[in-house]
Structures are given as structure tokens and as C-alpha cells.
Motif scaffolding. Structure first.
Motif, PDB file in Angstrom:
ATOM      1  N   ILE A 133     -17.480 -55.270  15.879  1.00 29.70           N
ATOM      2  CA  ILE A 133     -18.825 -54.854  15.453  1.00 29.70           C
ATOM      3  C   ILE A 133     -18.399 -53.779  14.455  1.00 29.70           C
ATOM      4  O   ILE A 133     -18.204 -52.465  14.903  1.00 29.70           O
ATOM      5  N   MET A 134     -18.218 -54.033  13.321  1.00 24.79           N
ATOM      6  CA  MET A 134     -17.702 -53.224  12.148  1.00 24.79           C
ATOM      7  C   MET A 134     -18.741 -53.035  11.180  1.00 24.79           C
ATOM      8  O   MET A 134     -19.470 -53.863  10.713  1.00 24.79           O
ATOM      9  N   LEU A 135     -19.058 -51.669  10.782  1.00 24.27           N
ATOM     10  CA  LEU A 135     -20.246 -51.690   9.382  1.00 24.27           C
ATOM     11  C   LEU A 135     -19.767 -52.311   8.083  1.00 24.27           C
ATOM     12  O   LEU A 135     -20.430 -52.917   7.638  1.00 24.27           O
ATOM     13  N   ASN A 136     -18.517 -52.388   7.778  1.00 21.00           N
ATOM     14  CA  ASN A 136     -18.036 -52.718   6.662  1.00 21.00           C
ATOM     15  C   ASN A 136     -18.782 -52.427   5.655  1.00 21.00           C
ATOM     16  O   ASN A 136     -19.399 -53.039   4.742  1.00 21.00           O
ATOM     17  N   GLU A 137     -18.821 -51.029   5.263  1.00 24.33           N
ATOM     18  CA  GLU A 137     -19.458 -50.432   4.285  1.00 24.33           C
ATOM     19  C   GLU A 137     -18.620 -49.676   3.221  1.00 24.33           C
ATOM     20  O   GLU A 137     -17.425 -49.300   3.598  1.00 24.33           O
ATOM     21  N   MET A 138     -18.507 -49.956   2.146  1.00 24.43           N
ATOM     22  CA  MET A 138     -18.026 -49.144   0.930  1.00 24.43           C
ATOM     23  C   MET A 138     -18.734 -48.132   0.057  1.00 24.43           C
ATOM     24  O   MET A 138     -20.166 -48.510  -0.175  1.00 24.43           O
ATOM     25  N   CYS A 139     -18.504 -47.274  -0.554  1.00 26.61           N
ATOM     26  CA  CYS A 139     -19.023 -46.574  -1.447  1.00 26.61           C
ATOM     27  C   CYS A 139     -17.953 -45.796  -2.377  1.00 26.61           C
ATOM     28  O   CYS A 139     -16.946 -45.504  -1.952  1.00 26.61           O
ATOM     29  N   LYS A 160     -20.409 -54.417   2.341  1.00 25.25           N
ATOM     30  CA  LYS A 160     -21.751 -53.621   1.822  1.00 25.25           C
ATOM     31  C   LYS A 160     -21.412 -52.651   0.946  1.00 25.25           C
ATOM     32  O   LYS A 160     -20.979 -51.525   1.426  1.00 25.25           O
ATOM     33  N   LEU A 161     -21.736 -52.491  -0.405  1.00 25.31           N
ATOM     34  CA  LEU A 161     -21.589 -51.517  -1.094  1.00 25.31           C
ATOM     35  C   LEU A 161     -22.941 -50.621  -0.976  1.00 25.31           C
ATOM     36  O   LEU A 161     -23.962 -50.662  -1.344  1.00 25.31           O
ATOM     37  N   LEU A 162     -22.738 -49.348  -0.751  1.00 27.35           N
ATOM     38  CA  LEU A 162     -23.766 -48.346  -0.445  1.00 27.35           C
ATOM     39  C   LEU A 162     -23.834 -47.498  -2.009  1.00 27.35           C
ATOM     40  O   LEU A 162     -22.681 -47.367  -2.477  1.00 27.35           O
ATOM     41  N   PRO A 163     -24.867 -46.967  -2.324  1.00 28.47           N
ATOM     42  CA  PRO A 163     -24.769 -46.119  -3.493  1.00 28.47           C
ATOM     43  C   PRO A 163     -24.171 -44.804  -3.265  1.00 28.47           C
ATOM     44  O   PRO A 163     -24.012 -44.414  -2.131  1.00 28.47           O
ATOM     45  N   THR A 186     -26.317 -38.044   0.218  1.00 28.48           N
ATOM     46  CA  THR A 186     -26.309 -38.567   1.527  1.00 28.48           C
ATOM     47  C   THR A 186     -24.871 -39.425   2.086  1.00 28.48           C
ATOM     48  O   THR A 186     -24.574 -39.250   3.082  1.00 28.48           O
ATOM     49  N   ASN A 187     -24.360 -40.167   1.099  1.00 32.03           N
ATOM     50  CA  ASN A 187     -23.118 -40.638   1.455  1.00 32.03           C
ATOM     51  C   ASN A 187     -22.140 -39.821   0.841  1.00 32.03           C
ATOM     52  O   ASN A 187     -20.740 -40.616   1.035  1.00 32.03           O
ATOM     53  N   SER A 188     -21.826 -38.461   0.858  1.00 26.82           N
ATOM     54  CA  SER A 188     -20.670 -37.849   0.229  1.00 26.82           C
ATOM     55  C   SER A 188     -19.799 -37.875   1.403  1.00 26.82           C
ATOM     56  O   SER A 188     -20.031 -37.688   2.518  1.00 26.82           O
ATOM     57  N   HIS A 197     -14.282 -45.531  -1.159  1.00 24.78           N
ATOM     58  CA  HIS A 197     -14.161 -45.029   0.263  1.00 24.78           C
ATOM     59  C   HIS A 197     -14.786 -46.310   0.932  1.00 24.78           C
ATOM     60  O   HIS A 197     -15.498 -46.769   0.763  1.00 24.78           O
ATOM     61  N   LEU A 198     -14.092 -46.056   2.612  1.00 27.05           N
ATOM     62  CA  LEU A 198     -14.525 -47.127   3.209  1.00 27.05           C
ATOM     63  C   LEU A 198     -15.143 -46.599   4.469  1.00 27.05           C
ATOM     64  O   LEU A 198     -14.598 -45.748   4.876  1.00 27.05           O
ATOM     65  N   ARG A 199     -15.869 -47.057   5.111  1.00 26.36           N
ATOM     66  CA  ARG A 199     -16.355 -46.647   6.404  1.00 26.36           C
ATOM     67  C   ARG A 199     -16.518 -48.050   7.615  1.00 26.36           C
ATOM     68  O   ARG A 199     -17.307 -48.942   6.953  1.00 26.36           O
ATOM     69  N   THR A 200     -15.851 -48.072   8.696  1.00 26.05           N
ATOM     70  CA  THR A 200     -16.039 -49.312   9.576  1.00 26.05           C
ATOM     71  C   THR A 200     -16.803 -48.903  10.900  1.00 26.05           C
ATOM     72  O   THR A 200     -17.028 -50.129  11.535  1.00 26.05           O
TER      73      THR A 200
END
Length: 113
Positions: free
Chosen positions: A32-38, A96-99, A103-105, A52-55
């Protein structure tokens, strides 16, 4: 969630094996990884944004270079975006690419964690 489970190898989908702590099976975090990029500026700068990545939930954003198992070498293009090749690879893999917002800093995720 169902899509993530469907992509898992059959050995992980077996309901009894969910409770098996054998090292041959991936950990909960691996499954269960978030797999988010920004695209964010490095901590403490207003400079050029890098990938930057967040899992995992409630973890700070980290530069793509902190994930050697995911990162691919950057293109040798003068002025090219740091992380663009990794971004392309991960987008194809369903990340997933987040803006890029306050908030995402990088700083906001450190404060929240």
C-alpha cells in the motif's frame, strides 16, 4: 485499492497469507504505497523545482534521488528539469502527480509529520 491488489502477484492475494510474516512477502508499506509525485523547490530555497516523491501517508516529501530504486538518470540537457526522466517512468507506472502548492511544500509535510 482494488486496482493495486489486482496488480499484486497471486502469492500476496491469498487471504490466509495476509497474516504470514514470512520475508518472502512484501510488507504492508510495499503493498500500500501512495505513489505521489510533486514538483517542489528544495527545502529552504525558492529555486528551481525538482521532482519529489512520497510513498507513505504523513511522511515528508523527499527528492527523487532519495529513492535510488525508483530514480533513473537525468537527461543530459542543459537547463533540463531534475527528475524529468524519473517523472516519465513513474507516470507510466501509474503514479499520481499532485499540484505544487503551499500545502504540498517540503516544509509543510515536515511540520505535519
Amino acid at each position: 485499492m482494488r486496482d493495486a491488489i489486482a496488480r499484486l502477484p497471486p502469492r500476496v492475494q491469498h487471504p490466509i497469507r495476509e497474516f504470514c510474516h514470512d520475508q518472502d512477502y512484501p510488507s504492508y508499506e510495499e503493498v500500500i504505497m501512495l505513489n505521489e509525485m510533486c514538483w517542489l523547490a528544495p527545502l529552504g530555497t525558492n529555486g528551481t523545482k525538482i521532482l519529489h516523491l512520497r510513498t507513505a501517508p504523513n511522511t515528508p516529501w523527499r527528492p527523487y534521488t532519495a529513492f535510488p530504486h525508483l530514480a533513473v538518470p537525468d537527461y543530459q540537457v542543459p537547463g533540463g528539469s531534475k527528475g524529468w526522466a524519473t517523472y516519465q517512468k513513474l507516470m507510466k507506472a501509474g503514479w499520481k502527480l499532485l499540484p505544487s502548492t503551499d500545502t504540498n511544500s517540503v516544509l509543510s509535510t515536515i511540520k505535519a509529520g
